[in-house]
Structures are given as C-alpha cells and as structure tokens.
Design a protein around this motif. Structure first.
Motif, PDB file in Angstrom:
ATOM      1  N   GLY A  74      -4.524   3.190  -7.481  1.00 58.64           N
ATOM      2  CA  GLY A  74      -4.705   1.897  -8.138  1.00 58.64           C
ATOM      3  C   GLY A  74      -5.190   1.980  -9.562  1.00 58.64           C
TER       4      GLY A  74
ATOM      5  N   ASN B 166      -7.933  -0.080 -14.023  1.00 55.31           N
ATOM      6  CA  ASN B 166      -7.927  -0.188 -12.562  1.00 55.31           C
ATOM      7  C   ASN B 166      -7.287  -1.509 -12.153  1.00 55.31           C
ATOM      8  OD1 ASN B 166      -9.551   2.212 -12.122  1.00 55.31           O
ATOM      9  ND2 ASN B 166     -11.339   1.016 -12.745  1.00 55.31           N
ATOM     10  N   LEU B 167      -6.460  -1.447 -11.117  1.00 58.66           N
ATOM     11  CA  LEU B 167      -5.944  -2.690 -10.552  1.00 58.66           C
ATOM     12  C   LEU B 167      -7.012  -3.295  -9.654  1.00 58.66           C
ATOM     13  CD1 LEU B 167      -3.336  -4.471 -10.315  1.00 58.66           C
ATOM     14  CD2 LEU B 167      -2.931  -3.301  -8.144  1.00 58.66           C
TER      15      LEU B 167
ATOM     16  N   ILE C 229     -10.619   5.374  -8.042  1.00 58.74           N
ATOM     17  CA  ILE C 229      -9.467   4.486  -7.805  1.00 58.74           C
ATOM     18  C   ILE C 229      -8.173   5.220  -8.137  1.00 58.74           C
ATOM     19  CG2 ILE C 229      -8.415   2.250  -8.382  1.00 58.74           C
ATOM     20  CD1 ILE C 229     -11.109   1.098  -8.823  1.00 58.74           C
TER      21      ILE C 229
ATOM     22  N   GLY D 288      -6.657  -3.000  -5.999  1.00 60.29           N
ATOM     23  CA  GLY D 288      -6.565  -1.666  -5.418  1.00 60.29           C
ATOM     24  C   GLY D 288      -7.896  -1.028  -5.105  1.00 60.29           C
TER      25      GLY D 288
ATOM     26  N   LYS E  11       1.779  -2.244  -5.104  1.00 59.06           N
ATOM     27  CA  LYS E  11       1.189  -3.380  -5.818  1.00 59.06           C
ATOM     28  C   LYS E  11       0.799  -2.994  -7.250  1.00 59.06           C
ATOM     29  CE  LYS E  11      -3.096  -2.480  -3.259  1.00 59.06           C
ATOM     30  NZ  LYS E  11      -4.019  -3.052  -2.261  1.00 59.06           N
ATOM     31  N   THR E  12       0.382  -1.750  -7.441  1.00 59.43           N
ATOM     32  CA  THR E  12       0.080  -1.278  -8.794  1.00 59.43           C
ATOM     33  C   THR E  12       1.364  -1.175  -9.605  1.00 59.43           C
ATOM     34  OG1 THR E  12      -1.685   0.052  -7.796  1.00 59.43           O
ATOM     35  CG2 THR E  12      -1.146   0.494 -10.102  1.00 59.43           C
TER      36      THR E  12
ATOM     37  N   ASP F 203      -8.584   0.041  -1.236  1.00 59.91           N
ATOM     38  CA  ASP F 203      -7.666   0.921  -0.525  1.00 59.91           C
ATOM     39  C   ASP F 203      -8.349   2.249  -0.192  1.00 59.91           C
ATOM     40  OD1 ASP F 203      -5.490  -0.824  -0.532  1.00 59.91           O
ATOM     41  OD2 ASP F 203      -4.916  -0.222  -2.556  1.00 59.91           O
TER      42      ASP F 203
ATOM     43  N   THR G 188       2.026   5.603  -7.766  1.00 59.41           N
ATOM     44  CA  THR G 188       1.039   4.541  -7.590  1.00 59.41           C
ATOM     45  C   THR G 188       1.361   3.802  -6.289  1.00 59.41           C
ATOM     46  OG1 THR G 188       2.274   2.718  -8.637  1.00 59.41           O
ATOM     47  CG2 THR G 188       0.984   4.158 -10.103  1.00 59.41           C
ATOM     48  N   ARG G 189       0.448   2.934  -5.876  1.00 56.06           N
ATOM     49  CA  ARG G 189       0.775   2.020  -4.779  1.00 56.06           C
ATOM     50  C   ARG G 189       1.799   1.005  -5.284  1.00 56.06           C
ATOM     51  NH1 ARG G 189      -2.225   3.409   0.136  1.00 56.06           N
ATOM     52  NH2 ARG G 189      -4.263   4.205  -0.536  1.00 56.06           N
TER      53      ARG G 189
ATOM     54  N   TYR H 212      -1.702   8.267  -9.914  1.00 58.75           N
ATOM     55  CA  TYR H 212      -2.382   8.684  -8.689  1.00 58.75           C
ATOM     56  C   TYR H 212      -2.840  10.130  -8.835  1.00 58.75           C
ATOM     57  CZ  TYR H 212      -2.706  11.058  -4.226  1.00 58.75           C
ATOM     58  OH  TYR H 212      -3.123  11.874  -3.208  1.00 58.75           O
TER      59      TYR H 212
ATOM     60  N   THR I 258       0.808  -1.220   0.000  1.00 55.20           N
ATOM     61  CA  THR I 258       0.000   0.000   0.000  1.00 55.20           C
ATOM     62  C   THR I 258       0.846   1.277   0.000  1.00 55.20           C
ATOM     63  OG1 THR I 258      -0.152  -0.169   2.411  1.00 55.20           O
ATOM     64  CG2 THR I 258      -1.975  -1.072   1.122  1.00 55.20           C
TER      65      THR I 258
END
Length: 248
Positions: free
Chosen positions: A166, A231-232, A161, A235, A109-110, A238, A106-107, A134, A69
């Motif tokens: 994400g 979009n992920l 998002i 995500g 994970k993204t 979040d 981005t996060r 973002y 995150t």
C-alpha cells in the motif's frame, strides 16, 4: 556425292562442339535474385527480423473483477509509468542490491489509485516515476539492521505499509522523461527532504506541492520526513506480506 556427305558430317561435328562449349543458357540476374537457393545469410536475417517485428504486443490487462487485496504487477496495467527501482541496484542507502530483479507490485486498490492519479499527472504533462513499491518483509529486516530508526525505516516486527502493498516511493518526470527537481535524491535522510522545510527554492516547493496535493486527492498520505513516500489510506490495515516475485 561423297563431298556432300563429308560436308554435312563436318557441319554436325562443329555444331556438337559449339553446344558443348556454350553449356546451358545462363539465367538472368533477376531470376537468380528471386531464387530462394541464392539467398545470402544477410537476406535470411532480414526476413527473420521482419517476422519478429510483426509480433503484436499483448494488450494491457484490466483490474476489473480482481479483489482489492490481490497483488498485481503495475506494468501489466499501464504504459504510462516510469521505473527506477533502486533496490534492484546498489544505488540506494543500503549500498547493495536486495531485489533479484526490478518489479513494481501493489495491491489492486493501490494500483487503481495510482492509475487515477497518473492520469491527472499526464494531463498536466507529467508521469509518476517509481523508486520502490511492494517490499518483502525480509528486505525490511535488512533495512532495519542498517538504519534502526523508525523516523526513516519502519520496524520490521510490525511491518511497513510497503510490506503490505500500500506504499510507493515516487517522483515526477516530464512526458519526455526528465525528472522534476525535488531538492534531494530519493532516500536522502536529512531536513532538506522534509515536507515542512520551506527553506527551499520556489520551483522545488511547487514541484513537491504538485506531487503531494495530487496524490492526496486520490487517497494517499505523506510522511513528514520523506517527500517521495506515499501511503494509501485504505491499505494501512492489510496484512504484511513476504512473497518474492518471479524474475524473467
């Protein structure tokens, strides 16, 4: 005897006059060129430029060990992306600059999913080009004020998002930087931008399909009305964020 003394005295005067007239021996041109005292401003500039050119690039960072995150600046982790951050310019549907400077956050994970997808694109001769990443929630309010239509802009009360780090708005370019034809520009609000609009030239449909299938392979999903938006899946849950990145 007197004549001899007079002769030598005259000879000594002549030699002294000769030495005064000649002065110190001159250095050769080569010796002058090697002396730091005769460097021209142009030579000094050249030396400084060489020193700058020898500065080594900071190695790219690793995402290992970071929480999924955490927000990261994507350019710190890969040189294989291209950026055209439209909201850092007035070339967007808002017709005004709403980011202080162009950055793509981005996060983690993204970022990991984007790196994996882009690796596959590069193997096929393409790269991801970003229009937006973002987005602070305050910017979402500005967009909603201009286009209060949830078909195109997420309601800022709930958040997009994009606000969660994400989502990304992207297209594809060749390795030489030439954009693939996707049928419309980014942020075109109309049927021609819809994924389910098949009334388009075949090469446009193929370009969109390449982008869509590859992004979905790495955990992203698209929305019907915008060929550029992804979009992920991981995500969606979040929290909405509103931080603004630092500018140089």
């Amino acid at each position: 005897m007197k004549s001899a003394r007079f002769y030598f005295k005259c000879l000594g005067v002549i030699m002294m006059l000769f030495m005064i007239g000649c002065g110190e021996p001159k250095k050769s041109g080569k010796e002058n060129a090697e002396s730091p005292e005769v460097l021209s401003p142009q030579d000094t500039l050249s030396i400084e430029e060489v020193q700058v050119s020898r500065v080594e690039k900071v190695p790219l960072k690793s995402l290992e060990g970071l929480a999924d995150t955490t927000f990261v600046r994507l350019a710190d982790y890969s040189d294989d992306f291209v950026y055209d951050m439209r909201y850092a310019t007035d070339n967007n549907f808002l017709k005004e600059q709403v980011y202080d400077c162009a950055e793509c956050y981005t996060r983690v994970k993204t970022a990991k999913a984007l790196l994996a997808a882009n690796k596959e694109f590069v193997s096929k001769g393409f790269k991801i080009k970003f229009f937006d990443c973002y987005r602070p929630n305050s910017v979402q309010y500005k967009m909603w004020a201009i286009v209060p239509n949830p078909q195109y802009v997420a309601n800022p009360v709930k958040g997009s998002i994009h606000n969660k780090g994400g989502a990304v708005d992207i297209t594809l370019v060749t390795l030489e930087g030439e954009e693939l034809d996707m049928g419309t520009d980014f942020d075109f609000f109309g049927k021609r931008a819809y994924h389910d609009n098949l009334d388009l030239p075949q090469h446009i449909l193929e370009n969109r399909l390449l982008l869509k299938e590859t992004m979905e392979k790495y955990g992203f999903w698209s929305i019907r009305t915008e060929w550029w938006h992804y979009n992920l899946s991981a995500g969606s849950n979040d929290k909405v964020a509103n931080f603004k990145w630092d500018c140089p």
